[in-house]
Write an enzyme that holds these catalytic residues in place. Structure first.
Site, short mmCIF file in Angstrom:
data_model
loop_
_atom_site.label_atom_id
_atom_site.label_comp_id
_atom_site.label_asym_id
_atom_site.label_seq_id
_atom_site.Cartn_x
_atom_site.Cartn_y
_atom_site.Cartn_z
N LYS A 13 0.83 -1.21 0.00
CA LYS A 13 0.00 0.00 0.00
C LYS A 13 0.87 1.26 0.00
O LYS A 13 0.68 2.15 -0.82
CB LYS A 13 -0.93 0.02 1.23
CG LYS A 13 -1.88 -1.15 1.30
CD LYS A 13 -2.80 -1.07 2.52
CE LYS A 13 -2.11 -1.16 3.87
NZ LYS A 13 -1.45 -2.45 4.14
N ARG A 88 -10.29 0.26 8.33
CA ARG A 88 -9.77 -1.07 8.61
C ARG A 88 -10.77 -1.93 9.37
O ARG A 88 -10.46 -3.08 9.69
CB ARG A 88 -8.54 -0.92 9.50
CG ARG A 88 -7.25 -1.32 8.81
CD ARG A 88 -6.18 -0.82 9.72
NE ARG A 88 -4.98 -1.56 9.66
CZ ARG A 88 -3.88 -1.08 9.06
NH1 ARG A 88 -3.89 0.06 8.42
NH2 ARG A 88 -2.79 -1.77 9.12
N ARG A 127 11.75 -5.17 5.52
CA ARG A 127 11.48 -3.75 5.24
C ARG A 127 12.31 -2.83 6.13
O ARG A 127 12.54 -3.11 7.30
CB ARG A 127 9.99 -3.45 5.49
CG ARG A 127 9.69 -1.95 5.42
CD ARG A 127 8.23 -1.63 5.41
NE ARG A 127 7.49 -2.35 6.43
CZ ARG A 127 6.18 -2.49 6.41
NH1 ARG A 127 5.47 -1.95 5.42
NH2 ARG A 127 5.58 -3.15 7.36
N ARG A 160 10.83 -1.05 11.68
CA ARG A 160 9.63 -0.85 12.49
C ARG A 160 9.54 -1.94 13.57
O ARG A 160 9.78 -3.10 13.31
CB ARG A 160 8.38 -0.92 11.60
CG ARG A 160 7.97 0.44 11.06
CD ARG A 160 6.89 0.35 10.00
NE ARG A 160 5.70 -0.42 10.38
CZ ARG A 160 4.65 -0.58 9.57
NH1 ARG A 160 4.65 -0.01 8.37
NH2 ARG A 160 3.63 -1.29 9.96
N ARG A 171 -0.82 -9.33 13.04
CA ARG A 171 -1.33 -8.32 12.10
C ARG A 171 -2.15 -8.98 11.01
O ARG A 171 -3.18 -8.45 10.59
CB ARG A 171 -0.16 -7.51 11.52
CG ARG A 171 0.43 -6.55 12.54
CD ARG A 171 1.81 -6.06 12.16
NE ARG A 171 1.83 -5.32 10.93
CZ ARG A 171 2.95 -4.99 10.28
NH1 ARG A 171 4.13 -5.34 10.78
NH2 ARG A 171 2.88 -4.31 9.15
#
Ligand code: AP5
Ligand code: MG
Length: 214
Positions: A13, A88, A127, A160, A171
């Protein structure tokens, strides 16, 4: 133009949003980035959200709706925006409809980025992010020009706290149970567009642009 990106954690996203907002001259409203900024600034919302985010669960609907209600009134939103990570839950989606109705506005399209769940853990654990801008890199798939540094500012990249293999499972579960039902919600409204989000980043972006322009 008002758009929503719907997709699992790590579906791309943020990566696709950064390209789209530049081309279409609209703003990216990433609730994840806003919350991370609030955590870093230790605001009241940040203090409430920190532990929830680190556990991989969703932050309370009232907080998220309040953030978006205020944000879409800002002057930079007049030409349109791309909601990245909101709504969400069904409560958030219904409330967003209410907020837009009150303003005489509507969502033009919801882009669903479809990725096989098996690929997500690898995307997420590798990431690295530039927190001030939300730019995301990947150690293997999308490395920065200089290791550990943002391409544009040269500032440090960070990992993160919720990008661990364990938290990814939480998640994903939150996504399956609370967010994925929104695919039906927007399909019924006739504004959902599915985009295959597996492949090269630029190739996917071509598909996203085609879906938006349909
Ligand atoms: P948020 O920051 O929104 O996280 P997320 O939804 O889990 O999504 P990600 O940011 O992890 O993934 P992405 O889809 O943006 O992928 P990206 O482009 O970075 O939310 C974080 C937390 O905040 C939530 O868990 C929750 O607690 C809270 N929160 C936020 N909004 C909320 C809301 N509305 N309600 C309640 N709580 C909320 O890409 C991932 C990686 O893959 C990158 O490394 C990238 O370089 C790489 N990559 C991208 N595309 C490709 C490709 N095509 N091939 C290979 N690698 C790729
Ligand atoms: Mg993101």
């Amino acid at each position: 133009m008002r758009l929503i990106f719907l997709g699992a954690p790590g579906s791309g996203k943020g990566t696709q949003a950064q390209k789209l907002v530049k081309d279409f001259k609209i703003v990216q409203l990433s609730t994840g980035d806003m919350l991370r900024a609030a955590v870093a600034a230790k605001t009241e919302i940040g203090l409430k959200a920190k532990a929830v985010m680190e556990s991989g669960m969703l932050v309370a609907d009232e907080i998220m709706i309040g953030i978006i209600r205020d944000r879409i009134k800002e002057p930079d939103c007049v030409n349109g925006y791309l909601l990245d990570g909101f709504p969400r839950t069904d409560v958030q989606a219904e409330k967003l409809d209410e907020l837009l109705n009150e303003r005489g506005e509507k969502i033009d399209a919801v882009i669903h980025l479809v990725v096989d769940e098996k690929m997500l853990t690898q995307r997420i654990t590798g990431r690295r992010v530039h927190l001030p801008s939300g730019r995301a890199y990947h150690l293997e798939f999308n490395p920065p020009k200089v290791s550990g540094k943002d391409d544009i500012t040269g500032e440090e990249l960070t990992h993160r706290k919720d990008d661990t293999a364990e938290t990814v499972q939480e998640r994903l579960e939150a996504y399956r149970n609370q967010t994925k039902p929104l695919v039906d919600y927007y399909t019924k409204k006739g504004i959902l567009k599915e985009v295959d989000a597996i492949g090269e980043i630029d190739e996917i972006y071509t598909r996203v642009k085609a879906a938006v322009s349909q």
